[in-house]
Design an enzyme around this catalytic site. Sequence first.
Site, PDB file in Angstrom:
ATOM      1  CB  VAL A 117      -0.871  -0.002   1.279  1.00  0.00           C
ATOM      2  CG1 VAL A 117      -1.783   1.204   1.319  1.00  0.00           C
ATOM      3  CG2 VAL A 117      -1.669  -1.292   1.378  1.00  0.00           C
ATOM      4  CB  CYS A 118       1.115   4.226  -2.155  1.00  0.00           C
ATOM      5  SG  CYS A 118       1.961   5.817  -2.118  1.00  0.00           S
ATOM      6  CB  ILE A 119       3.987   5.215   2.785  1.00  0.00           C
ATOM      7  CG1 ILE A 119       3.927   5.787   4.192  1.00  0.00           C
ATOM      8  CG2 ILE A 119       4.993   5.974   1.920  1.00  0.00           C
ATOM      9  CD1 ILE A 119       5.154   5.485   5.021  1.00  0.00           C
ATOM     10  CB  ALA A 154      -1.482   4.687   3.283  1.00  0.00           C
TER      11      ALA A 154
END
Lengths: 124, 118
Positions: B76-78, B81
């Site tokens: 999941v892209c930080i 997110a």
Amino acid sequence: MSDEEKVSKIMFVNRRAPHGSIYAYEGLEVKLIMGAFDQDLSAIFMDDAVLALKKGQDTSELGVKEFSATFRVLEDYGIEKIYVVEESLKERGLSVDELVIQPEVIPISKVAELMEQQDVLLSF
Amino acid sequence: MKFSILILEGPYHHEAGDSAYRFVEAALRKGHEIRGIFFYHDGVYNVTKLMEPPSDDRNIAKRWSEIGAKGIDIVVCIAAAKRRGITPEIIVPNTRISGLGQLLEMAVDSDRLVTFGD
């Protein structure tokens, strides 16, 4: 990466209007991050995405960030080849002089060929 | 063939995640490799364990967790997110939060990057 020497040709395909959704803005963030990696990067602006490059935008009444100036640093981030589709500009009454950067203007008929040369297309 | 998957839309709201799930299942069934799955934009909502759909509906996050349990890297892209309040504490097991560099690695290390989104 499995092969440290391998340089991939990656093209960022921009098709959305700059505001009204987050695609264009987060797409810009992807370019800035990936620019730090040693790959052969390019970007193309077509359809409503050409509006993202228009000079003199004012988003103060939208209450969202105005990020068009950031496109000027793409070259410094390693995205040296930037294209804009001639028909997309024309359909929206824009000329390349009205853009914050001076991308290479190409006809829509050349886009498929350009995409064909890429290893990866990232569309936002 | 070695595939990576990019998912850009939110769960239930859009079919992108469902299509991606079916693609991954079919590819694995046919003996292909899934190098990784990356969530960006509203796609990051697909793996929150806070989701509690009605019992007669699919649990999208649980499905991804099961795919992750097969050893497939689910990232999941930080940045996406953080913007949306998705933290390491609330994502399902077998998924992780990391940077866009992971997407780049998946893309260049695969035969095909397949994007599911509008």
